[in-house]
Scaffold this motif. Sequence first.
Motif, PDB file in Angstrom:
ATOM      1  N   GLY A 126       0.814  -1.205   0.000  1.00  0.00           N
ATOM      2  CA  GLY A 126       0.000   0.000   0.000  1.00  0.00           C
ATOM      3  C   GLY A 126       0.850   1.258   0.000  1.00  0.00           C
ATOM      4  N   ALA A 127       0.181   2.403   0.003  1.00  0.00           N
ATOM      5  CA  ALA A 127       0.869   3.691  -0.006  1.00  0.00           C
ATOM      6  C   ALA A 127      -0.132   4.789   0.331  1.00  0.00           C
ATOM      7  CB  ALA A 127       1.500   3.963  -1.371  1.00  0.00           C
ATOM      8  N   PRO A 128       0.319   5.841   1.028  1.00  0.00           N
ATOM      9  CA  PRO A 128      -0.597   6.936   1.362  1.00  0.00           C
ATOM     10  C   PRO A 128      -1.167   7.633   0.132  1.00  0.00           C
ATOM     11  CG  PRO A 128       1.425   7.055   2.653  1.00  0.00           C
ATOM     12  CD  PRO A 128       1.651   6.019   1.611  1.00  0.00           C
ATOM     13  N   ARG A 129      -0.396   7.638  -0.955  1.00  0.00           N
ATOM     14  CA  ARG A 129      -0.826   8.367  -2.151  1.00  0.00           C
ATOM     15  C   ARG A 129      -2.075   7.771  -2.809  1.00  0.00           C
ATOM     16  NH1 ARG A 129       0.379   4.880  -5.947  1.00  0.00           N
ATOM     17  NH2 ARG A 129       2.093   3.415  -5.595  1.00  0.00           N
ATOM     18  N   LEU A 130      -2.454   6.550  -2.459  1.00  0.00           N
ATOM     19  CA  LEU A 130      -3.608   5.913  -3.088  1.00  0.00           C
ATOM     20  C   LEU A 130      -4.917   6.600  -2.708  1.00  0.00           C
ATOM     21  CD1 LEU A 130      -2.659   2.138  -2.703  1.00  0.00           C
ATOM     22  CD2 LEU A 130      -2.357   3.609  -4.705  1.00  0.00           C
ATOM     23  N   GLY A 131      -4.961   7.253  -1.582  1.00  0.00           N
ATOM     24  CA  GLY A 131      -6.164   7.979  -1.183  1.00  0.00           C
ATOM     25  C   GLY A 131      -7.388   7.095  -1.027  1.00  0.00           C
ATOM     26  N   LEU A 132      -7.228   5.926  -0.428  1.00  0.00           N
ATOM     27  CA  LEU A 132      -8.341   4.980  -0.342  1.00  0.00           C
ATOM     28  C   LEU A 132      -9.434   5.440   0.613  1.00  0.00           C
ATOM     29  CD1 LEU A 132      -6.394   1.604  -0.463  1.00  0.00           C
ATOM     30  CD2 LEU A 132      -7.820   2.618  -2.248  1.00  0.00           C
ATOM     31  N   TYR A 133      -9.128   6.365   1.500  1.00  0.00           N
ATOM     32  CA  TYR A 133     -10.179   6.893   2.361  1.00  0.00           C
ATOM     33  C   TYR A 133     -11.101   7.856   1.607  1.00  0.00           C
ATOM     34  CZ  TYR A 133      -8.719   4.684   6.686  1.00  0.00           C
ATOM     35  OH  TYR A 133      -8.457   3.750   7.660  1.00  0.00           O
ATOM     36  N   GLN A 134     -10.839   8.061   0.333  1.00  0.00           N
ATOM     37  CA  GLN A 134     -11.738   8.847  -0.508  1.00  0.00           C
ATOM     38  C   GLN A 134     -12.788   7.969  -1.203  1.00  0.00           C
ATOM     39  OE1 GLN A 134      -9.263  11.058  -3.282  1.00  0.00           O
ATOM     40  NE2 GLN A 134      -7.782  11.530  -1.668  1.00  0.00           N
ATOM     41  N   VAL A 135     -12.742   6.667  -0.985  1.00  0.00           N
ATOM     42  CA  VAL A 135     -13.706   5.756  -1.611  1.00  0.00           C
ATOM     43  C   VAL A 135     -15.025   5.856  -0.854  1.00  0.00           C
ATOM     44  CG1 VAL A 135     -14.205   3.361  -2.215  1.00  0.00           C
ATOM     45  CG2 VAL A 135     -11.873   4.230  -2.413  1.00  0.00           C
ATOM     46  N   ASP A 136     -15.909   6.707  -1.349  1.00  0.00           N
ATOM     47  CA  ASP A 136     -17.168   7.041  -0.669  1.00  0.00           C
ATOM     48  C   ASP A 136     -18.347   6.645  -1.560  1.00  0.00           C
ATOM     49  OD1 ASP A 136     -19.352   8.151   0.585  1.00  0.00           O
ATOM     50  OD2 ASP A 136     -18.667  10.223   0.422  1.00  0.00           O
ATOM     51  N   PHE A 137     -19.115   5.670  -1.125  1.00  0.00           N
ATOM     52  CA  PHE A 137     -20.275   5.193  -1.872  1.00  0.00           C
ATOM     53  C   PHE A 137     -21.545   5.977  -1.537  1.00  0.00           C
ATOM     54  CE2 PHE A 137     -17.374   1.627  -2.059  1.00  0.00           C
ATOM     55  CZ  PHE A 137     -17.588   1.085  -3.329  1.00  0.00           C
ATOM     56  N   GLY A 138     -21.397   7.056  -0.802  1.00  0.00           N
ATOM     57  CA  GLY A 138     -22.552   7.802  -0.334  1.00  0.00           C
ATOM     58  C   GLY A 138     -22.770   7.619   1.146  1.00  0.00           C
ATOM     59  N   TRP A 139     -21.879   6.862   1.791  1.00  0.00           N
ATOM     60  CA  TRP A 139     -21.966   6.598   3.227  1.00  0.00           C
ATOM     61  C   TRP A 139     -20.896   7.368   3.991  1.00  0.00           C
ATOM     62  CZ3 TRP A 139     -20.990   1.004   1.379  1.00  0.00           C
ATOM     63  CH2 TRP A 139     -22.085   0.561   0.625  1.00  0.00           C
ATOM     64  N   GLY A 140     -20.168   8.237   3.307  1.00  0.00           N
ATOM     65  CA  GLY A 140     -19.057   8.933   3.926  1.00  0.00           C
ATOM     66  C   GLY A 140     -17.760   8.168   3.746  1.00  0.00           C
ATOM     67  N   SER A 141     -16.678   8.715   4.280  1.00  0.00           N
ATOM     68  CA  SER A 141     -15.377   8.052   4.185  1.00  0.00           C
ATOM     69  C   SER A 141     -15.396   6.748   4.984  1.00  0.00           C
ATOM     70  CB  SER A 141     -14.265   8.949   4.728  1.00  0.00           C
ATOM     71  OG  SER A 141     -14.162  10.134   3.975  1.00  0.00           O
ATOM     72  N   PRO A 142     -14.589   5.778   4.577  1.00  0.00           N
ATOM     73  CA  PRO A 142     -14.519   4.545   5.350  1.00  0.00           C
ATOM     74  C   PRO A 142     -14.126   4.827   6.796  1.00  0.00           C
ATOM     75  CG  PRO A 142     -13.374   4.284   3.256  1.00  0.00           C
ATOM     76  CD  PRO A 142     -13.700   5.744   3.394  1.00  0.00           C
ATOM     77  N   ARG A 143     -14.701   4.062   7.699  1.00  0.00           N
ATOM     78  CA  ARG A 143     -14.325   4.142   9.106  1.00  0.00           C
ATOM     79  C   ARG A 143     -12.936   3.548   9.305  1.00  0.00           C
ATOM     80  NH1 ARG A 143     -16.940   3.879  14.102  1.00  0.00           N
ATOM     81  NH2 ARG A 143     -15.847   2.648  15.685  1.00  0.00           N
ATOM     82  N   LYS A 144     -12.635   2.510   8.554  1.00  0.00           N
ATOM     83  CA  LYS A 144     -11.367   1.795   8.682  1.00  0.00           C
ATOM     84  C   LYS A 144     -11.135   0.987   7.420  1.00  0.00           C
ATOM     85  CE  LYS A 144      -7.762   0.199  10.945  1.00  0.00           C
ATOM     86  NZ  LYS A 144      -7.936  -0.869  11.947  1.00  0.00           N
TER      87      LYS A 144
END
Length: 460
Positions: free
Chosen positions: A383-401
Amino acid sequence: MEATQQEPGIKVLEQCRISPAPGSVAPDSLPLTFFDCIFLFCSPVQRIFFYDLPCPVSDFLANHLPHLKLSLSLALRDFRPLAGSLHPSSGVAKHEIRSSDLDTVPFTVAESGDDFYDISGNHARICNRLHPLVPPLLSGTGTGWPLLALQVTLFPDTGVALGITISHSVADGTTSSNFLKAWAAACRLGMGEVPDGRVGAPPSYDRSVIQDPMDLGGIFLRDLNLLKDDSGMEVLNLHGRNDVVRSTSVISQEQIKKLGEVFSGKTATECSSFALACGFIWACLAKASGVSNGKTEAFGFVFEARGRLDPPLPATYFGNCLGVCLAEADGSDLAGEDGAVIASAAIRKAVQRLNSGGALEGAENWIRSIAPSAFARTLSAAGAPRLGLYQVDFGWGSPRKIEVISIEKTSAISIAERREDAGGLEIGLALPRDLMGRFTAVVSDELNKLSSSHSSSGGN
């Protein structure tokens, strides 16, 4: 479909297959490159995205699930090779992905009776609790090796977990992230607001941008076949062991800044946040594991090569485009008082060699250099911080974890940006329970020392 019992605490509500929407411009056949061959024999990458979503099962099935399925079909239209299959061959030039509009991706809907807040925490949890939340990637047949499987698991009135299993031989973190963000955006925005259901730039499938005059593909395949017989590989696999737990170490932006101040004070140079955080974890793990009697230890990590090639590849390039970097340090030094500084300096030096020599400098040695038998202990990063996976928002907000389940099979650490703290990092590990206890104690002690030394110096 009648619900069936799959695992303790897991009830399967539906199993279906989602096909790409018509109109894909993806090629029917896509050859692998030498970048893909690096990961040809690797285990699939498995991630779980936890989302807060306090709704009953009936509401999710009626109001959320249809949008998930439709937006997935539309995302697969642009990323159709992920619905296809891998067809290996004895020659690297003949490894290829084949796909068509008739292909499908398995999609499972399940319900869990586990504690959503506990299972998605940072504290140590038994790894086996999370395994039912990620779908298996079925074994290959005469029609090729499948590449993608998805599962959504409901935790009634609390949250939902999205599990993704994807073949690393056809997609790196950037490609996986691009696919997930396209799917999530289409679901979040709604089809009425997205022309043709497309979000963002489509993937680039142009393989001519990657040339291989050195026959790196052939070299990698030969080295990988030798590596399969390396007994050290099995030692790294912790998957399925009942005594293995996983936890997440959170390092704030302020703590990384303090690590940088200590590093600069001892070396008169600066260091990246990545090297500082990884060096800190590497040294803490060395302290917790015990001194290796002066033997060399290694920290392996990959780097994004799209922008380092000449000419550079677009960010939308579909496939793998990662290079391999290796940092080395004496085990006794890592476990010493200045272990974090020494570890970070070793990672910084490896990156400097990369920057001075070019993306493919020494590439012919990438596979053989990371063989576990070459070192007393080998640690790697996924993994890497640059992937921005906490931006994957299906309409429920950012992932909790977000959890990377597949690190259990390689004894790697997972690295992601911190959700609540720009500049902070989350680093996940899976370790035997007794070692995890020592490791978390070392991390806590070292962070307390860092905070104390900074306070006593007046914050300067």
